[in-house]
Structure formats: C-alpha cells, structure tokens
Design an enzyme around this catalytic site. Structure first.
Site, short mmCIF file in Angstrom:
data_model
loop_
_atom_site.label_atom_id
_atom_site.label_comp_id
_atom_site.label_asym_id
_atom_site.label_seq_id
_atom_site.Cartn_x
_atom_site.Cartn_y
_atom_site.Cartn_z
N CYS A 149 0.82 -1.22 0.00
CA CYS A 149 0.00 0.00 0.00
C CYS A 149 0.85 1.27 0.00
CB CYS A 149 -0.94 -0.01 1.20
SG CYS A 149 -1.97 1.47 1.31
N ILE A 281 -7.88 -1.22 -9.99
CA ILE A 281 -6.45 -0.97 -10.19
C ILE A 281 -6.17 -0.60 -11.64
CG2 ILE A 281 -4.15 -2.00 -10.13
CD1 ILE A 281 -5.09 -3.69 -7.76
N GLU A 300 -11.87 -5.94 -20.73
CA GLU A 300 -12.43 -6.49 -19.50
C GLU A 300 -13.27 -7.72 -19.84
OE1 GLU A 300 -13.85 -7.80 -16.20
OE2 GLU A 300 -12.35 -6.20 -16.15
N ALA A 399 -6.76 -1.86 2.43
CA ALA A 399 -5.89 -1.51 3.55
C ALA A 399 -6.70 -1.13 4.78
CB ALA A 399 -4.96 -0.36 3.14
N HIS A 523 -23.62 24.27 3.02
CA HIS A 523 -24.03 24.58 1.65
C HIS A 523 -23.14 25.69 1.11
CE1 HIS A 523 -26.67 25.46 -1.77
NE2 HIS A 523 -26.52 26.75 -1.46
#
Length: 555
Positions: A149, A281, A300, A399, A523
């Site tokens: 990490c 990732i 993918e 993590a 706001h």
C-alpha cells in the site's frame, strides 16, 4: 556511594559488531527495570537493550555509532533499593528475573507477539500490541515498512492520480474561458516527487516503531513450527503471531506485460497502452497514463467496468472515459486482442493471497487451495495462538479493512473481549470521476432477495457540482422499506471517496435516513448530496420535485 553495576550487552543471538543507533538515557537519569537503554541495529533487526534493574545512570560507556557485541559495557548503573529509596549497595549484578514459562525453546529473538508482514494491517497490529504492553517483533521482507500500500500501491498511485486530475482540470478549464498551454511533464521530477511522498510516510512508520520499542526484523519469514519463524537464518520465537502477509498481483499466462508495481515506477509514458482488466487498479492506472498522454485501450472479461459495482454508479465513469480512451472492450478476453499493436501492456486482473508462501503448514495453520487462511470473528486461525488479518483472510482486499482487523487481533491477544464485526466496509475507485460504495448494493440485494428502497440524488441539481463543472455524478442511498434504516450507499463524482465515510458511520450506528436528513449539512458542498438523497428517501426534499418516492424491491 552504593556499589555500581556495569550493564553490558546481553545475549543478542548471532549478531556481533552491531552499531549503536540511539542512546535513550542520560547520565543522572533515574530509570526503571526494563526501561530501554540503547538501540542497536543489525542488517536484519533493530533491538533495544533493557535495564536489568532500576537505578540511576552514573556513566555512559558507549557513544552513537560505536559497534558492540555481547558483553560490551554500555553504562554504569547505581541500583535503587527495593523500596524505591536511595541507591543501595549490591555485591554483584543481580540475576535477571526468571523468564515466563515458554512453550518452546527461545530463538535468537523472542517476543510475546510476532507480526509477519509490515503493511497497513501488520504495522497497525504491531503498534497496537506494543501500546498494550506486549513485547512485539515486526518481520518485514522489504527495507521500508508500509507494505504494498504505502510503497507500491495506494499512496504512490494516489499521488500520481492527483497530478492526473490537475492536468485534466487545466485542460477542461478551456470550456470555462481559461486556457493553458500543453503541460510539460518532467518524468524524473514527477517520479522524485512521488517517491518523496512515499518516503515521508514510510520514514514516519520507522520512527513510530522506534518510539513504541517495536523490534523490526528484516527478511523473509517462514514458519518452522507452531511457535517459531525463520527470517533469513535468524530464528524468532513467539507466544502469539499475527499473519499479515498480504497479496500479490495475478499474472496471466502467455501475456507479457507490466503489473501495477512496474507501472508506478513511471519509467516512461507509452504511446499506446493496453490495460488488461477493467477493475479498480487497472482503471486508476489508466487514468494516470491517459492524463500523461498515452492512448488507452481497456479490455475487460466481464460485461461492465468495475465488475460487482452497481451499473448506475459505473455509467458516468464509463461515459467519460469512453470519450477519452481509444477503446473499451467488455466481455472480451485478451487473446482476442492484437497485443502487438500496443507499446506496453498493463496486466491488472486482480490479486491472490500470499498464504501459501510462508510455510504455514509447519505451524499447523490451514491454508486453502487459493492461498486464503480462514479465521473466526477474533481473527484466530485454526491454531489458537496464531491470528491472521488483511488480504490473506478473504473479504475485500483493502488496507482500511486490514488496519481494523490488526487492532482487533492485537487486542484479543492482550485479553480484550473484542471481535471484528464491521457492518460496512467502503470501497473506492479513485478514477475520474471517483466511484464509492459501502454496505449493501443493489447487485447484492437482488441476488440475496433483500427488500430495499432506493433514493438517488443527481448531481446535476447540486450547486457545488455545477460550479465545479462536474454535474455527471449521483448519490444513492438504499434503506430498509420497513424501518428506513440505511442499508447501503453509492456515489460517483468528484471526491466521492471522501463523501462515503458519512454513510459508513450511519450504517455502523444503525441510523435511519431521517437521521441524515435532519443533520444540517454545509451549503454549497458535495456532502449535502448525501442529505438530499436522505430527504428523497424521507419524502421531504425541496431541491427536487419528487411527487412519488422511488421504491425498488428485490425480485
């Protein structure tokens, strides 16, 4: 004056001629038994030499940088009497207190708790154990603490993603009437800056370990028995162990390319980059290289980017990157792509746990065929005195999950009655736009047959999002139709990862949508989109016209 005791370096195993890197006491200082006197450092470990008894330091016999071995005098100590009064005379150095009963013979180094792996989960576990008064050893194979990490994952990637966002914002500001020239990217300087970010954090961890007297042993650790580890030739024995060895990038047979670690080295910016894997990732690194000038293609295997995430959250991200990338191929295998047309291939198809790489069988710890180690709610493995945390135990490989598990494991070892029972573990894709979700999502609800109501607030109605020029986002809450308790949330848009924490808290405390809606949010902010979604769920919103609250139930 009372007879003094010459304190010497005790048995430190096979280590000889090791440097003194820190002197922790001064002449005239009163110290207690077991207080650390000096810190030594070998090529494998840092270790403190404790005081054999209470007393007053009368003379220092070593200086910083001196090299010492077993038997080298460290200092002269004038003992205190047992009632805490003035120093009392002694005729010889007192014998050390008898050691606690040990299940096995001690190794070169012994600890009450050994933590194997110094990633976020591991160093958190070690630090918590030390804070609870346990003698702790932290074993790490790399020079720097922090694991994947901090060194080659979360931290360097987010630093580069920040730069990517700066470049993109400068580019997009042209539509607002402000134009900048083409960015001049100095890769060496960018790489050095990224490294400096990492070094600040890993250096801080080293300091925290020293402050807590956590002994760091560097090397690859493997179990040799239920109470012993071998760390590159150094034997380490323990009463309890915490396995925190993380995971490794999965390689694709027949596909030659770089993994995420290689990509973050930023050796060059390829002209055409093929990203194999449209998960978090892969898409984060695609975001970086796209901003730096690469032409990106993503392939993918599944039918959407970020598989498992709700489609309505992914849709704005897909639309944006489809307009920037060369191509996005869904439901596609890499062997159907002409990989020779690309300068570089990035393989980001997931990670596998490292459970099979540590000799766990020697300790009797069960590891399944995929490398996972099963644990109970107190993070115990099938061997009661050995715990495991993080990527290696399954669940989200995150993590922030590992750090919470690390604290629980340390506290269980210290005798606390605690369990790991998180109701909500958030996930974030730090893409552009960011995607974040926590708790129950619609994909899971439909698969489980769980009834829910959905309230979705479009960022096109957010003044803050419009002012940022990024109105494509949305914030969604899922609530129980009977109790209106918050079950889950998802959001996509700028800084979504920072917004999700509010809903994590709401789920953990069992909040209802009304609790969020009645909490006054500042706001104009993106955070008020969470409140607006809650108002939608309650039917009280005025910032949209919603005559009928949207309801959805699992089919």
């Amino acid at each position: 004056m009372a007879d003094s005791v010459e304190v010497k370096v005790p048995d430190i195993g096979d280590f000889t001629d090791v440097p003194v890197i820190e002197i922790l006491v001064d002449v005239g200082q009163e110290i207690a038994e077991e207080d650390p006197l000096v810190t030594l450092e070998s090529d494998k470990a840092t270790m403190d030499v404790p005081a054999p008894q209470a007393g007053v330091v009368r003379e220092l016999k070593v200086a910083l940088g001196d090299r010492v071995s077993e038997g080298t005098p460290i200092l002269v100590l004038e003992p205190l009497s047992t009632d805490g009064g003035p120093p009392a005379a002694v005729t010889e150095e007192p014998a050390p207190p008898p050691p606690a009963e040990e299940p096995v013979e001690r190794g070169d180094i012994h600890a009450q708790v050994v933590v194997l792996g110094a990633g976020p989960g591991g160093y958190t576990a070690a630090f918590r154990a030390a804070d609870l008064g346990l003698k702790t050893v932290l074993v790490e194979r790399y020079e720097k603490l922090g694991g994947v990490c901090l060194n080659v994952g979360c931290i360097p990637s987010k630093a580069l993603l920040h730069i990517a966002r700066v470049i993109s914002e400068a580019e997009e500001s042209a539509s607002f009437g402000v134009r900048f020239g083409e960015p001049a990217v100095d890769l060496d300087a960018l790489r050095a800056w990224k490294t400096s970010v990492v070094d600040k954090l890993t250096g801080g961890l080293a300091g925290l370990a020293r402050q807590r007297k956590v002994e760091v042993v560097r090397g690859t650790g493997r179990f040799t028995g239920p109470h012993t580890l071998d760390v590159d030739g150094t034997s380490v024995s323990f009463d309890h162990a915490i396995i925190a060895v993380g995971s490794s990038a999965i390689e694709l047979p027949g596909v030659s390319g770089m993994d995420s670690t290689d990509a973050l080295e930023l050796e060059r910016v390829p002209e055409r980059l093929l990203v194999v894997g449209g998960g978090i990732i892969g898409l984060e690194l695609a975001t970086v290289f796209d901003a730096l000038g690469s032409r990106i293609t993503v392939v993918e295997l599944m039918d959407q980017l970020i598989p498992g995430c709700d489609a309505d959250l992914v849709r704005p991200l897909h639309k944006r990157v489809a307009g920037r990338y060369e191509a996005i191929h869904l439901g596609t295998t890499v062997d159907s792509i002409d990989t020779s047309a690309y300068d570089t291939i990035l393989v980001a198809v997931g990670r596998r746990p490292n459970g099979a790489l540590i000799g766990a069988e020697a300790a009797g710890v069960a590891v399944d065929e995929r490398g996972f180690i099963a644990v109970d709610e107190q993070l115990r493995t099938n061997v009661a005195h050995i715990h495991a945390i993080g990527d290696v135990v399954g669940g989200p490989m995150l993590a922030h999950k590992a750090t919470h598990e690390g604290k629980v494991a340390a506290e269980v070892i210290a005798g606390h009655d605690v369990t790991f029972d998180a109701r909500s573990i958030p996930s974030v894709a730090y893409t552009d736009p960011e995607v974040a979700w926590t708790g129950l999502n619609e994909t899971e609800a439909k698969a489980q047959g769980t009834a829910y109501e959905k309230a979705t607030f479009p960022w096109a109605a957010s003044g803050r999002a419009l002012g940022l020029g990024r109105p494509e986002g949305l914030t969604k809450l899922l609530v129980d139709p009977q109790t209106q308790r918050v079950l889950g949330a998802g959001m996509v848009g700028v800084s979504a990862g920072d917004l999700i924490a509010e809903v994590v808290h709401a789920i953990e405390m069992g909040a209802e949508a009304e609790d969020i809606a009645l909490s006054i949010h500042p706001h104009p902010t993106l955070s008020e989109t969470v409140a607006f979604a809650a108002e939608l769920a309650e039917g009280t919103i005025t910032d949209l016209y919603a005559p009928k609250r949207e309801k959805a139930r699992a089919s």
